[in-house]
Scaffold this motif. Structure first.
Motif, PDB file in Angstrom:
ATOM      1  N   PRO A 128       0.825  -1.209   0.000  1.00 36.91           N
ATOM      2  CA  PRO A 128       0.000   0.000   0.000  1.00 36.91           C
ATOM      3  C   PRO A 128       0.860   1.261   0.000  1.00 36.91           C
ATOM      4  O   PRO A 128       2.018   1.237   0.439  1.00 36.91           O
ATOM      5  N   VAL A 129       0.286   2.353  -0.485  1.00 40.85           N
ATOM      6  CA  VAL A 129       0.956   3.652  -0.412  1.00 40.85           C
ATOM      7  C   VAL A 129       0.920   4.115   1.038  1.00 40.85           C
ATOM      8  O   VAL A 129      -0.157   4.335   1.603  1.00 40.85           O
ATOM      9  N   ARG A 130       2.089   4.237   1.653  1.00 39.90           N
ATOM     10  CA  ARG A 130       2.178   4.688   3.039  1.00 39.90           C
ATOM     11  C   ARG A 130       3.126   5.880   3.104  1.00 39.90           C
ATOM     12  O   ARG A 130       4.283   5.783   2.721  1.00 39.90           O
ATOM     13  N   THR A 131       2.619   6.984   3.604  1.00 39.07           N
ATOM     14  CA  THR A 131       3.433   8.184   3.683  1.00 39.07           C
ATOM     15  C   THR A 131       4.446   8.069   4.820  1.00 39.07           C
ATOM     16  O   THR A 131       4.257   7.308   5.787  1.00 39.07           O
ATOM     17  N   ILE A 132       5.526   8.814   4.691  1.00 40.68           N
ATOM     18  CA  ILE A 132       6.498   8.924   5.771  1.00 40.68           C
ATOM     19  C   ILE A 132       5.911   9.853   6.827  1.00 40.68           C
ATOM     20  O   ILE A 132       5.528  10.985   6.511  1.00 40.68           O
ATOM     21  N   PRO A 133       5.782   9.405   8.081  1.00 38.45           N
ATOM     22  CA  PRO A 133       5.190  10.274   9.114  1.00 38.45           C
ATOM     23  C   PRO A 133       5.944  11.592   9.234  1.00 38.45           C
ATOM     24  O   PRO A 133       7.165  11.643   9.140  1.00 38.45           O
ATOM     25  N   PHE A 134       5.172  12.659   9.410  1.00 40.98           N
ATOM     26  CA  PHE A 134       5.753  13.994   9.575  1.00 40.98           C
ATOM     27  C   PHE A 134       6.720  14.310   8.432  1.00 40.98           C
ATOM     28  O   PHE A 134       7.864  14.702   8.637  1.00 40.98           O
ATOM     29  N   HIS A 135       6.222  14.120   7.213  1.00 34.74           N
ATOM     30  CA  HIS A 135       7.087  14.216   6.036  1.00 34.74           C
ATOM     31  C   HIS A 135       7.830  15.540   5.968  1.00 34.74           C
ATOM     32  O   HIS A 135       9.030  15.579   5.676  1.00 34.74           O
ATOM     33  N   GLY A 136       7.148  16.644   6.224  1.00 34.84           N
ATOM     34  CA  GLY A 136       7.810  17.946   6.181  1.00 34.84           C
ATOM     35  C   GLY A 136       8.931  18.046   7.190  1.00 34.84           C
ATOM     36  O   GLY A 136      10.005  18.587   6.903  1.00 34.84           O
ATOM     37  N   LEU A 137       8.702  17.490   8.376  1.00 35.64           N
ATOM     38  CA  LEU A 137       9.742  17.497   9.397  1.00 35.64           C
ATOM     39  C   LEU A 137      10.898  16.589   8.991  1.00 35.64           C
ATOM     40  O   LEU A 137      12.055  16.851   9.333  1.00 35.64           O
ATOM     41  N   ASN A 138      10.590  15.521   8.272  1.00 37.20           N
ATOM     42  CA  ASN A 138      11.650  14.642   7.808  1.00 37.20           C
ATOM     43  C   ASN A 138      12.577  15.365   6.839  1.00 37.20           C
ATOM     44  O   ASN A 138      13.783  15.155   6.840  1.00 37.20           O
ATOM     45  N   ARG A 139      12.000  16.208   5.978  1.00 35.90           N
ATOM     46  CA  ARG A 139      12.842  16.981   5.076  1.00 35.90           C
ATOM     47  C   ARG A 139      13.776  17.887   5.871  1.00 35.90           C
ATOM     48  O   ARG A 139      14.965  18.002   5.560  1.00 35.90           O
ATOM     49  N   ALA A 140      13.230  18.533   6.908  1.00 34.22           N
ATOM     50  CA  ALA A 140      14.065  19.370   7.762  1.00 34.22           C
ATOM     51  C   ALA A 140      15.111  18.524   8.479  1.00 34.22           C
ATOM     52  O   ALA A 140      16.267  18.937   8.645  1.00 34.22           O
ATOM     53  N   TYR A 141      14.704  17.326   8.898  1.00 29.91           N
ATOM     54  CA  TYR A 141      15.631  16.420   9.575  1.00 29.91           C
ATOM     55  C   TYR A 141      16.779  16.031   8.650  1.00 29.91           C
ATOM     56  O   TYR A 141      17.950  16.037   9.051  1.00 29.91           O
ATOM     57  N   VAL A 142      16.450  15.676   7.400  1.00 27.21           N
ATOM     58  CA  VAL A 142      17.495  15.311   6.440  1.00 27.21           C
ATOM     59  C   VAL A 142      18.467  16.470   6.251  1.00 27.21           C
ATOM     60  O   VAL A 142      19.686  16.279   6.218  1.00 27.21           O
ATOM     61  N   ALA A 143      17.938  17.677   6.119  1.00 28.88           N
ATOM     62  CA  ALA A 143      18.805  18.842   5.955  1.00 28.88           C
ATOM     63  C   ALA A 143      19.727  18.996   7.161  1.00 28.88           C
ATOM     64  O   ALA A 143      20.916  19.302   7.015  1.00 28.88           O
ATOM     65  N   ALA A 144      19.184  18.772   8.364  1.00 28.84           N
ATOM     66  CA  ALA A 144      20.003  18.883   9.568  1.00 28.84           C
ATOM     67  C   ALA A 144      21.056  17.782   9.625  1.00 28.84           C
ATOM     68  O   ALA A 144      22.206  18.020  10.023  1.00 28.84           O
ATOM     69  N   VAL A 145      20.679  16.563   9.228  1.00 30.37           N
ATOM     70  CA  VAL A 145      21.630  15.455   9.222  1.00 30.37           C
ATOM     71  C   VAL A 145      22.760  15.727   8.233  1.00 30.37           C
ATOM     72  O   VAL A 145      23.934  15.454   8.505  1.00 30.37           O
ATOM     73  N   VAL A 146      22.414  16.281   7.069  1.00 30.30           N
ATOM     74  CA  VAL A 146      23.440  16.636   6.092  1.00 30.30           C
ATOM     75  C   VAL A 146      24.447  17.601   6.715  1.00 30.30           C
ATOM     76  O   VAL A 146      25.665  17.429   6.610  1.00 30.30           O
ATOM     77  N   THR A 147      23.941  18.619   7.392  1.00 35.70           N
ATOM     78  CA  THR A 147      24.819  19.598   8.032  1.00 35.70           C
ATOM     79  C   THR A 147      25.680  18.934   9.101  1.00 35.70           C
ATOM     80  O   THR A 147      26.894  19.177   9.207  1.00 35.70           O
ATOM     81  N   TYR A 148      25.053  18.059   9.913  1.00 28.77           N
ATOM     82  CA  TYR A 148      25.793  17.389  10.993  1.00 28.77           C
ATOM     83  C   TYR A 148      26.931  16.549  10.456  1.00 28.77           C
ATOM     84  O   TYR A 148      28.080  16.652  10.924  1.00 28.77           O
ATOM     85  N   TYR A 149      26.652  15.711   9.461  1.00 26.01           N
ATOM     86  CA  TYR A 149      27.699  14.819   8.979  1.00 26.01           C
ATOM     87  C   TYR A 149      28.774  15.576   8.208  1.00 26.01           C
ATOM     88  O   TYR A 149      29.944  15.189   8.218  1.00 26.01           O
ATOM     89  N   ARG A 150      28.389  16.670   7.555  1.00 29.89           N
ATOM     90  CA  ARG A 150      29.412  17.472   6.908  1.00 29.89           C
ATOM     91  C   ARG A 150      30.341  18.082   7.950  1.00 29.89           C
ATOM     92  O   ARG A 150      31.553  18.172   7.748  1.00 29.89           O
ATOM     93  N   MET A 151      29.806  18.487   9.088  1.00 30.25           N
ATOM     94  CA  MET A 151      30.648  19.016  10.159  1.00 30.25           C
ATOM     95  C   MET A 151      31.507  17.898  10.750  1.00 30.25           C
ATOM     96  O   MET A 151      32.695  18.096  11.019  1.00 30.25           O
ATOM     97  N   ARG A 152      30.911  16.725  10.939  1.00 19.16           N
ATOM     98  CA  ARG A 152      31.666  15.603  11.526  1.00 19.16           C
ATOM     99  C   ARG A 152      32.792  15.163  10.610  1.00 19.16           C
ATOM    100  O   ARG A 152      33.854  14.731  11.077  1.00 19.16           O
ATOM    101  N   ASP A 153      32.553  15.263   9.307  1.00 19.22           N
ATOM    102  CA  ASP A 153      33.571  14.869   8.344  1.00 19.22           C
ATOM    103  C   ASP A 153      34.466  16.033   7.936  1.00 19.22           C
ATOM    104  O   ASP A 153      35.133  15.996   6.914  1.00 19.22           O
ATOM    105  N   ALA A 154      34.458  17.090   8.750  1.00 13.22           N
ATOM    106  CA  ALA A 154      35.184  18.300   8.366  1.00 13.22           C
ATOM    107  C   ALA A 154      36.667  18.042   8.143  1.00 13.22           C
ATOM    108  O   ALA A 154      37.333  18.746   7.380  1.00 13.22           O
ATOM    109  N   GLY A 155      37.208  17.007   8.768  1.00 12.12           N
ATOM    110  CA  GLY A 155      38.607  16.688   8.538  1.00 12.12           C
ATOM    111  C   GLY A 155      38.892  16.326   7.096  1.00 12.12           C
ATOM    112  O   GLY A 155      40.023  16.470   6.627  1.00 12.12           O
ATOM    113  N   LEU A 156      37.867  15.845   6.398  1.00  4.80           N
ATOM    114  CA  LEU A 156      38.046  15.509   4.986  1.00  4.80           C
ATOM    115  C   LEU A 156      37.466  16.574   4.102  1.00  4.80           C
ATOM    116  O   LEU A 156      38.059  16.987   3.110  1.00  4.80           O
ATOM    117  N   ALA A 157      36.243  17.047   4.427  1.00  3.59           N
ATOM    118  CA  ALA A 157      35.546  17.988   3.546  1.00  3.59           C
ATOM    119  C   ALA A 157      35.766  19.429   3.948  1.00  3.59           C
ATOM    120  O   ALA A 157      35.443  20.308   3.213  1.00  3.59           O
TER     121      ALA A 157
END
Length: 430
Positions: A401-430
């Protein structure tokens, strides 16, 4: 720059692709057996394989074939899925898990077989894919993955650090493994040639024909285009992935579609070129926000990874990838960056492709997880078989069945935050 306005022009692939096939906008109402929405790998492969079965089909693409993720990805052809073979068996059971693993194992073969069969004008190599382990815990993961695929007959090998350094031309990884089934294509050339092959087989492809809506009338589906023309079809196959809209209620909220950013240098000098991936492999690593890199057919170095979730504003949105090149490949750090571009990747909640049939005759394929070249080419064969026969046993994944991701809009914000976090964590390389 909006997603709708973002052109292919900044892309290396657009600059070096085979000529685009003639795909004029739909200018009249038509009736056909199967209407396919989306002119990327999945939609074009579905059309090709339907046409080869003698089934009348039409592809409706909002821009031009390959405009979306199919013409913007890194061109790496990687067999398998995000889950290892043993995990697939654990998740789906012995019989289904092994069948799904066999499907995943075949995906790279599909691409290179199609290129050969249809004599496609597509620069390509098949010297393998290397996954580098970026932290100590990933060394055992690399060993495990290599061993599991080798047990199933794949030509794989675990690399210690010395061998990883030798094959990648950088010292930033601790170990790795190679899957010699993998390779690379010029991705936009491949999309365009897949389109051309589908047309030669009898499929009709219309570009610049956005779909405005779907409705069911009796046993038929009506696909209305933005220009007001209508396609009447017995079945509809939706293959829009990272550029999905709500053609069916809430469908776009079943995936997160982050942007994958890439840069490409000018063609490297012979000496520098020989020091980077000297044996002709392609590579992506084990990071949460993985880096992927390769040389193209003219000796340019490509580096890709996550960037801002939004569309880019200026060149600074790619600066982290330019820093990665300087750190990983010092010999190439002075090479000018000639191209910067990005494209969206459709990611599902469980990191697996999803197949839906919310109403009879409406078939939805969504979720490529960054392995779309092989995955969606092979999925197209399965979708064509199902659309032609109605036999769900031809599909590699269960229809859910078609099942939406709960709190989809917040998930987009979450992904953006995770991107920022891991880019900071990997700052030694990037």
């Amino acid at each position: 720059m909006s997603a709708a306005a973002f052109p292919l022009d900044p892309s290396l692939w657009h600059a070096t692709a085979a000529p685009a096939p003639d795909c004029p906008p739909l200018d009249k109402d038509v009736e056909v057996d199967v209407a396919i929405v989306g002119g990327g790998y999945a939609g074009l492969s579905t059309a090709l394989h339907l046409a080869e079965r003698g089934v009348g089909c039409i592809v409706l693409e909002a821009r031009e074939p390959g405009w979306g993720g199919s013409g913007r990805n890194g061109g790496q052809v990687i067999p398998g899925l995000k889950y290892d073979p043993d995990e697939m068996v654990e998740k789906f059971g012995p019989e289904a898990g092994k069948a799904l693993t066999a499907f995943a194992a075949s995906t790279a073969d599909t691409v290179f077989e199609l290129i050969a069969k249809h004599q496609m004008n597509v620069p390509h190599v098949r010297n393998g894919w290397i996954q580098g382990a970026h932290i100590p815990s990933m060394i055992e993961t690399a060993k495990k993955r290599s061993a599991q695929w080798a047990a199933l007959g794949a030509n794989t090998e675990f690399f210690d650090k010395a061998k990883t350094d030798e094959h990648l031309g950088t010292d930033v990884y601790l170990a790795g493994w190679i899957d010699r089934r993998g390779g690379a294509v010029q991705p936009l050339s491949y999309a365009r040639e897949l389109c051309r092959a589908a047309q030669r087989a009898g499929a009709v492809v219309h570009g610049q024909t956005p779909v405005a809506g779907l409705s069911r009338e009796g046993s038929k589906w009506k696909v209305k285009t933005a220009q007001g023309r209508t396609v009447t079809a017995g079945k509809v196959v939706l293959c829009t992935n990272g550029y999905t809209k709500d053609y069916y209620p809430k469908l776009a909220r079943t995936v997160i579609a982050p942007n994958s950013y890439q840069v490409a240098t000018e063609p490297l000098s012979d000496n520098v070129r020989k020091s980077i991936l000297p044996y002709g492999q392609v590579s992506s690593d084990t990071r949460q926000l993985l880096l992927y890199f390769r040389l193209d057919h003219e000796g340019r170095l490509l580096m890709g990874g996550r960037g801002p979730f939004r569309e880019p504003n200026d060149k600074s949105d790619w600066a982290h990838l330019e820093r990665v090149i300087a750190r990983m490949f010092p010999a190439a750090k002075e090479a000018p960056i000639h191209y910067r571009w990005c494209g969206r990747v459709a990611v599902t909640r469980d990191f697996l492709p999803h197949l839906h049939e919310p109403e009879p005759g409406l078939i939805v394929n969504i979720g490529c997880m960054g392995r779309g070249v092989g995955l969606e080419s092979t999925m197209g064969k399965a979708l064509a078989a199902y659309a032609a026969t109605g036999d769900r046993k031809t599909l590699p994944f269960p229809v859910t069945p078609v099942r939406t991701i709960p709190f989809h809009g917040l998930n987009r914000a979450y992904v953006a935050a995770v991107v920022t976090y891991y880019r900071m964590r990997d700052a030694g390389l990037a």
